[in-house]
Motif scaffolding. Sequence first.
Motif, mmCIF file in Angstrom:
data_model
loop_
_atom_site.group_PDB
_atom_site.id
_atom_site.type_symbol
_atom_site.label_atom_id
_atom_site.label_comp_id
_atom_site.label_asym_id
_atom_site.label_seq_id
_atom_site.Cartn_x
_atom_site.Cartn_y
_atom_site.Cartn_z
ATOM 1 N N LEU A 1 -38.702 -16.900 -12.565
ATOM 2 C CA LEU A 1 -38.061 -17.663 -13.627
ATOM 3 C C LEU A 1 -36.708 -17.058 -13.931
ATOM 4 O O LEU A 1 -36.445 -15.877 -13.652
ATOM 5 N N SER A 2 -35.856 -17.864 -14.543
ATOM 6 C CA SER A 2 -34.480 -17.432 -14.785
ATOM 7 C C SER A 2 -34.392 -16.267 -15.765
ATOM 8 O O SER A 2 -33.416 -15.523 -15.754
ATOM 9 N N ASP A 3 -35.405 -16.115 -16.617
ATOM 10 C CA ASP A 3 -35.381 -14.994 -17.574
ATOM 11 C C ASP A 3 -35.960 -13.712 -16.993
ATOM 12 O O ASP A 3 -36.161 -12.735 -17.724
ATOM 13 N N GLY A 4 -36.284 -13.713 -15.701
ATOM 14 C CA GLY A 4 -36.808 -12.521 -15.049
ATOM 15 C C GLY A 4 -38.321 -12.470 -14.960
ATOM 16 O O GLY A 4 -38.869 -11.513 -14.395
ATOM 17 N N THR A 5 -38.999 -13.467 -15.487
ATOM 18 C CA THR A 5 -40.461 -13.478 -15.437
ATOM 19 C C THR A 5 -40.930 -13.837 -14.031
ATOM 20 O O THR A 5 -40.424 -14.781 -13.410
ATOM 21 N N VAL A 6 -41.910 -13.079 -13.564
ATOM 22 C CA VAL A 6 -42.521 -13.336 -12.262
ATOM 23 C C VAL A 6 -43.945 -13.831 -12.507
ATOM 24 O O VAL A 6 -44.721 -13.198 -13.240
ATOM 25 N N SER A 7 -44.303 -14.967 -11.905
ATOM 26 C CA SER A 7 -45.637 -15.550 -12.047
ATOM 27 C C SER A 7 -46.310 -15.534 -10.684
ATOM 28 O O SER A 7 -45.815 -16.147 -9.728
ATOM 29 N N ASP A 8 -47.421 -14.822 -10.609
ATOM 30 C CA ASP A 8 -48.140 -14.671 -9.353
ATOM 31 C C ASP A 8 -49.576 -15.158 -9.549
ATOM 32 O O ASP A 8 -50.279 -14.709 -10.466
ATOM 33 N N SER A 9 -50.017 -16.077 -8.701
ATOM 34 C CA SER A 9 -51.376 -16.632 -8.775
ATOM 35 C C SER A 9 -52.061 -16.418 -7.433
ATOM 36 O O SER A 9 -51.492 -16.762 -6.383
ATOM 37 N N TRP B 1 -59.613 -17.430 -10.047
ATOM 38 C CA TRP B 1 -58.165 -17.629 -9.888
ATOM 39 C C TRP B 1 -57.474 -16.697 -10.870
ATOM 40 O O TRP B 1 -57.628 -16.818 -12.077
ATOM 41 N N GLN B 2 -56.723 -15.743 -10.328
ATOM 42 C CA GLN B 2 -56.068 -14.713 -11.133
ATOM 43 C C GLN B 2 -54.586 -15.028 -11.286
ATOM 44 O O GLN B 2 -53.849 -15.075 -10.304
ATOM 45 N N ASP B 3 -54.160 -15.253 -12.522
ATOM 46 C CA ASP B 3 -52.746 -15.498 -12.842
ATOM 47 C C ASP B 3 -52.187 -14.256 -13.525
ATOM 48 O O ASP B 3 -52.699 -13.825 -14.572
ATOM 49 N N VAL B 4 -51.121 -13.705 -12.928
ATOM 50 C CA VAL B 4 -50.500 -12.479 -13.434
ATOM 51 C C VAL B 4 -49.021 -12.750 -13.681
ATOM 52 O O VAL B 4 -48.345 -13.383 -12.851
ATOM 53 N N GLU B 5 -48.539 -12.286 -14.819
ATOM 54 C CA GLU B 5 -47.126 -12.432 -15.179
ATOM 55 C C GLU B 5 -46.564 -11.085 -15.621
ATOM 56 O O GLU B 5 -47.238 -10.326 -16.328
ATOM 57 N N TRP B 6 -45.335 -10.803 -15.195
ATOM 58 C CA TRP B 6 -44.622 -9.611 -15.634
ATOM 59 C C TRP B 6 -43.125 -9.877 -15.542
ATOM 60 O O TRP B 6 -42.688 -10.911 -15.011
ATOM 61 N N GLU B 7 -42.334 -8.952 -16.042
ATOM 62 C CA GLU B 7 -40.877 -9.128 -16.066
ATOM 63 C C GLU B 7 -40.237 -8.262 -14.998
ATOM 64 O O GLU B 7 -40.534 -7.065 -14.882
ATOM 65 N N ASN B 8 -39.344 -8.896 -14.228
ATOM 66 C CA ASN B 8 -38.531 -8.194 -13.238
ATOM 67 C C ASN B 8 -37.109 -8.154 -13.786
ATOM 68 O O ASN B 8 -36.428 -9.185 -13.884
ATOM 69 N N PRO C 1 -58.375 -17.423 0.775
ATOM 70 C CA PRO C 1 -57.053 -17.566 1.405
ATOM 71 C C PRO C 1 -55.938 -17.001 0.513
ATOM 72 O O PRO C 1 -56.002 -17.085 -0.712
ATOM 73 N N LYS C 2 -54.948 -16.401 1.153
ATOM 74 C CA LYS C 2 -53.836 -15.792 0.433
ATOM 75 C C LYS C 2 -52.762 -16.833 0.102
ATOM 76 O O LYS C 2 -52.498 -17.739 0.889
#
Length: 450
Positions: A127-135, A73-80, A119-120
Motif C-alpha cells: 500500500l502507498s502508506d507502507g503497509t504490507v498485506s500478506d495472505s 487462511w492467515q492474513d498478516v499486515e505490517w509496515e515497511n 498451495p503457496k
Amino acid sequence: MDCLKAAQYSSTMLHCSNPNTPSMLEALSPVFNLKAIRPVVNITTVTNVGLFLTVFGIMGVDEKDQLLTTFLWQDVEWENEFTKWDPEECGTSRISVPRTNLWVPDIIINEIMDENTAPKVPYTYLLSDGTVSDSQPIKAITSCRLDIYLFPFDIQNCTLSFNSFTLSSNDLQLHLAGTPERMFEYSKSMMATMGEWELIGIAVKKYTLPSTASGFDDIIHFYISLRRQPMIYVVNLLLPSCFLITVDLFSFILPPNTVDRSVFKMTLILGYTVFLLIMNDLLPITENNLPLINVFLSMCLAMMVASLLETIVITNFLCGSSNYSRAPRWIRVLVLKILGRLVCLRPKPRDQNDTVIQNPVPQVTEEYKTLEQKGPLSEDKTLLELRSLGRVLQAIRLQMEQHLSKTQSTEEWIQIGLIIDRLLFILYIIFITVSFITIIIIWVISYNAA
C-alpha cells in the motif's frame, strides 16, 4: 551499513515521475535489496504485525494420535518504512510484488506436526502508506488434547499459538487485526467443509512469555471450539443398541417353562456381537480415557449375557428342582423374604387341601386296644385285618411326608427362580431408563454449552 542505506531510501518517498525510473518496480528495486533486514529506519523501532485468522475447513480429528487437521487462511499486515509513495503521483495506491522480494515476518504455529502442503501464494500487496498485506493458506495438522469422554456429544477445544520464531518482543510485537467475534463470523460464512464437526467459537488471548535466549516473546493463542455432529452415531450406534436391549427386556414376558427363552436370548447376543464388530470403526480409538459410549455398549452386552445366564438358572430350577434338597436358610431368608418383598412376589400360602391328616394311625391303635380288653377270644379275623390296615397307613404316611417335603423344596426353588427373574427384569428397566435419560441430558447440555 544496511541501516544507513535504509535511512537513505526512507528520507524521501518514492517518485514515479522521475524519468530515470520508468516503472514502480524499478523504483522499488533498491528496496528489494533490503529484504534480509527488518524494514525499519531505526533498528530500535518495533515492527507491529497484525494477525487475522480465518478457518476455512475442518478436515478431520484423529482421536488416536490426538491430531486436528484444519485449513486456515492467515492474513498478516505490517509496515515497511522503505515503501511509501504518493498515490496521486503514481496513479495507484496498491501494487502486488513477489513475496520473495520483501521481508516477511517468520510467524509459525507451535502446535503444527507436519509440513504445510497448502498451495503457496507468491505475491503480497504493498500500500502507498507502507503497509504490507500478506495472505497465505495453511493446511495445519496440529496437536490437540482431545477429551472424548462424552463421545459422540463431545466439544473439543484446540489451541493454535502463533509467534515469531527468531524475533523477540523488542523487535516484533503481534496484535489482532480484528476482533475474535469478527473472525468467528467470517469463518462461519466462508466455511467450505466441516465433515462431522461444527465450528462453535473462536477465542483469542495474547501472552508475553520469557524467551529461551533473552527478552520476551509475543504469543497469540487462538482457541478453536469444535462440536461433533452426533446424529450419525445416534442413528447407527445408540438407537440399534437401545432397540436390541428393549427386545431383550420384553423377552422376560415369555414364560420360561413353556418357551425356550434361552434360544431367543442367544440369538440376540449373537446379533448384537456381530453388530458391534461391524460398527467398531465408528468408535474412537484412544488410550487416554474411555468414552462413555463404550461403557454403555459394554453394559448392554453384559446385561444380555446376565439375562441369558439367569434364564439358564431359572430353567434349571423349573425343570430339575425336584432333585434338589431344601434351600439353605440364608437363601430362604435373603431371597424369599427380603428380595421377595422388594419385587412384590411373596410366596403363596399353602392350600389346606394339600395337608395330610395328622396321626391317622393312633385311631387304629385305640380300636386294637379295645379289642384286646375283650380278651384273647376276640382276636379273630377282624383284628388281623386292623393290624394290616395300620401298617399300610403308616407306610402311606411316610410316603406322603416324603412327597410333601420334596414338593415344598421344589416350590421354594421355583419361587427363588421367579424372584431372581423379576429382580433382573426390574434392573433391566432401571438400566434402560437411566441410560436414556443420561443420553438426553448430555445431548442437551452439549448444545446449550455452545
